[in-house]
Design a protein around this motif. Structure first.
Motif, short mmCIF file in Angstrom:
data_model
loop_
_atom_site.label_atom_id
_atom_site.label_comp_id
_atom_site.label_asym_id
_atom_site.label_seq_id
_atom_site.Cartn_x
_atom_site.Cartn_y
_atom_site.Cartn_z
N GLU A 39 -36.94 -26.39 -19.33
CA GLU A 39 -38.24 -27.06 -19.42
C GLU A 39 -39.38 -26.07 -19.24
O GLU A 39 -40.38 -26.11 -19.96
CB GLU A 39 -38.34 -28.18 -18.40
CG GLU A 39 -39.64 -28.98 -18.45
CD GLU A 39 -39.83 -29.66 -19.80
OE1 GLU A 39 -41.01 -29.81 -20.20
OE2 GLU A 39 -38.84 -30.05 -20.46
N ASP A 55 -44.83 -39.64 -22.05
CA ASP A 55 -44.65 -38.30 -21.52
C ASP A 55 -43.45 -37.64 -22.20
O ASP A 55 -42.47 -37.28 -21.56
CB ASP A 55 -44.44 -38.38 -20.00
CG ASP A 55 -44.42 -37.00 -19.36
OD1 ASP A 55 -44.99 -36.07 -19.95
OD2 ASP A 55 -43.81 -36.85 -18.28
N SER A 56 -43.55 -37.49 -23.51
CA SER A 56 -42.42 -36.97 -24.28
C SER A 56 -42.59 -35.51 -24.67
O SER A 56 -41.84 -34.99 -25.48
CB SER A 56 -42.19 -37.82 -25.54
OG SER A 56 -43.32 -37.72 -26.39
N ASP A 57 -43.61 -34.85 -24.12
CA ASP A 57 -43.81 -33.44 -24.40
C ASP A 57 -42.90 -32.61 -23.51
O ASP A 57 -43.35 -31.84 -22.66
CB ASP A 57 -45.28 -33.05 -24.20
CG ASP A 57 -45.56 -31.61 -24.63
OD1 ASP A 57 -44.80 -31.09 -25.47
OD2 ASP A 57 -46.51 -31.01 -24.11
N THR A 58 -41.61 -32.81 -23.71
CA THR A 58 -40.58 -32.12 -22.94
C THR A 58 -39.60 -31.51 -23.91
O THR A 58 -39.62 -31.80 -25.11
CB THR A 58 -39.83 -33.10 -22.02
OG1 THR A 58 -39.15 -34.07 -22.84
CG2 THR A 58 -40.78 -33.82 -21.07
N GLU A 84 -36.49 -32.14 -24.10
CA GLU A 84 -35.64 -33.21 -24.62
C GLU A 84 -36.34 -33.97 -25.74
O GLU A 84 -35.73 -34.32 -26.75
CB GLU A 84 -35.24 -34.18 -23.51
CG GLU A 84 -34.24 -33.61 -22.52
CD GLU A 84 -34.89 -32.93 -21.33
OE1 GLU A 84 -34.19 -32.54 -20.40
OE2 GLU A 84 -36.14 -32.79 -21.35
N GLY A 85 -37.65 -34.23 -25.58
CA GLY A 85 -38.40 -34.90 -26.63
C GLY A 85 -38.45 -34.06 -27.89
O GLY A 85 -38.33 -34.57 -29.00
N THR A 95 -32.97 -35.24 -19.09
CA THR A 95 -33.93 -36.32 -18.82
C THR A 95 -34.21 -37.08 -20.11
O THR A 95 -34.40 -36.46 -21.17
CB THR A 95 -35.24 -35.75 -18.26
OG1 THR A 95 -34.97 -35.02 -17.07
CG2 THR A 95 -36.22 -36.87 -17.95
N CYS A 96 -34.23 -38.40 -20.04
CA CYS A 96 -34.49 -39.21 -21.22
C CYS A 96 -35.96 -39.10 -21.61
O CYS A 96 -36.85 -39.42 -20.80
CB CYS A 96 -34.14 -40.67 -20.94
SG CYS A 96 -34.57 -41.78 -22.30
N PRO A 97 -36.26 -38.67 -22.84
CA PRO A 97 -37.67 -38.57 -23.25
C PRO A 97 -38.28 -39.93 -23.59
O PRO A 97 -39.49 -40.03 -23.76
CB PRO A 97 -37.60 -37.68 -24.50
CG PRO A 97 -36.25 -37.94 -25.07
CD PRO A 97 -35.34 -38.19 -23.89
N GLY A 106 -38.23 -41.23 -19.44
CA GLY A 106 -38.59 -40.26 -18.41
C GLY A 106 -37.66 -40.26 -17.21
O GLY A 106 -37.98 -39.65 -16.19
N LEU A 158 -40.31 -42.53 -28.58
CA LEU A 158 -40.40 -41.65 -27.41
C LEU A 158 -41.48 -42.15 -26.47
O LEU A 158 -42.46 -42.76 -26.88
CB LEU A 158 -40.71 -40.22 -27.85
CG LEU A 158 -39.63 -39.55 -28.73
CD1 LEU A 158 -40.08 -38.16 -29.13
CD2 LEU A 158 -38.31 -39.49 -27.99
#
Length: 286
Positions: A208, A138-141, A143-144, A96-98, A101, A135
């Motif tokens: 994730e 919602d980049s607390d992933t 991927e981020g 998923t793109c950070p 999203g 980023l």
């Protein structure tokens, strides 16, 4: 050669670079072009170099199972904004793109071969690319976290392990990112499912779920594990760790291993395994 043709595959052919190119050879050819020293340094930092059955870039090392040249996915929104190929799209765990999203999609390119490496192609050029990746909110992933770690913009703390740095500020060539992803997938498969004696099937959510449970450090992971063990408590009498954590008991990193036979477990996996053993011992009264 037609100077109006912007296909990298055709340009590479003209300077005798094969389809199954060697990254170091390609980097050497590009470094001869009239580009700035700063751009050359960035290309050197981000170009994946294959050595000792691993891929090295951005100061990190990835196994062939983690980095795939043949992976043909992209974020369409990223390409539409600034048309260049992001190297982290080749990581198997990157889905998923950070920035936007959105899930990564198959590359749309009529010239892609069915097997092997391939050349990205974009229909337009820009004077210069953006120096930084912005980023999304919602980049607390995971991927981020990977992007921030590879860019070296933060000193990420994971279970008390700092991403190491070299004197010039780059990440040291370790497996910190790869090891974290490996541990996250293990933890995510455990905590993202009910207790079972058999290994649950692979799920794209594993990494994730693991990231969300590991990112807060040892104390946070211990708390998440205790809640999971309480929800999945053995109704009868528990005799051994397998009665508490199921299949995971057989996959905990051991303290003793033969480096000639076994793959050396990372410090992070040993730390995660030790914590799980501690919690099992606490419940079993050992």
């Amino acid at each position: 050669m037609d100077e109006c043709d912007h296909r990298p595959r055709l340009y590479a052919k003209e300077i005798d670079i094969a389809q199954t190119f060697d990254s170091e050879e390609l980097l050497e050819h590009i470094s001869r072009l009239p580009i700035s020293e700063g751009d050359k340094a960035r290309l050197s930092y981000w170009t994946p170099i294959e050595r000792n059955r691993s891929f090295h870039f951005a100061g990190q090392s990835f196994r062939p199972s983690e980095f795939q040249w043949t992976r043909r996915v992209e974020c369409r929104e990223c390409v539409a904004e600034v048309p260049y190929h992001r190297v982290w799209w080749h990581l198997e765990c990157f889905r998923t793109c950070p920035v936007h999203g959105s899930p990564l999609e198959l590359v749309r390119n009529d010239e892609l071969s069915l097997v092997g490496r391939w050349w990205p192609r974009f229909e337009r050029a820009v004077p210069e690319r953006l120096p930084d990746v912005a980023l999304g909110e919602d980049s607390d992933t995971i991927e981020g976290w990977i992007v921030r770690s590879l860019m070296g913009s933060e000193r990420e703390v994971v279970l008390g392990c700092l991403l190491p740095r070299t004197g010039d500020g780059h990440l040291a060539p370790y497996r910190t990112v790869g090891n974290f992803v490996e541990a996250a997938e293990f933890v995510g498969r455990l905590l993202g499912n009910e207790r079972s004696i058999s290994v649950p099937p692979f799920s794209v959510k594993d990494s994730e779920v693991g990231y969300q449970n590991l990112k807060g450090g040892v104390g946070a992971f211990r708390a998440h594990l205790r809640k999971w063990m309480e929800r999945n408590r053995e109704r009868g009498f528990a005799w051994r760790p397998g009665d508490l954590v199921g299949w995971a008991a057989d996959y905990l990193a051991e303290g003793d291993f033969d480096p000639e036979i076994d793959e050396t477990p990372s410090a992070l996996m040993r730390q995660v395994s030790g914590l799980i053993r501690e919690e099992c011992g606490r419940v079993l009264g050992r």
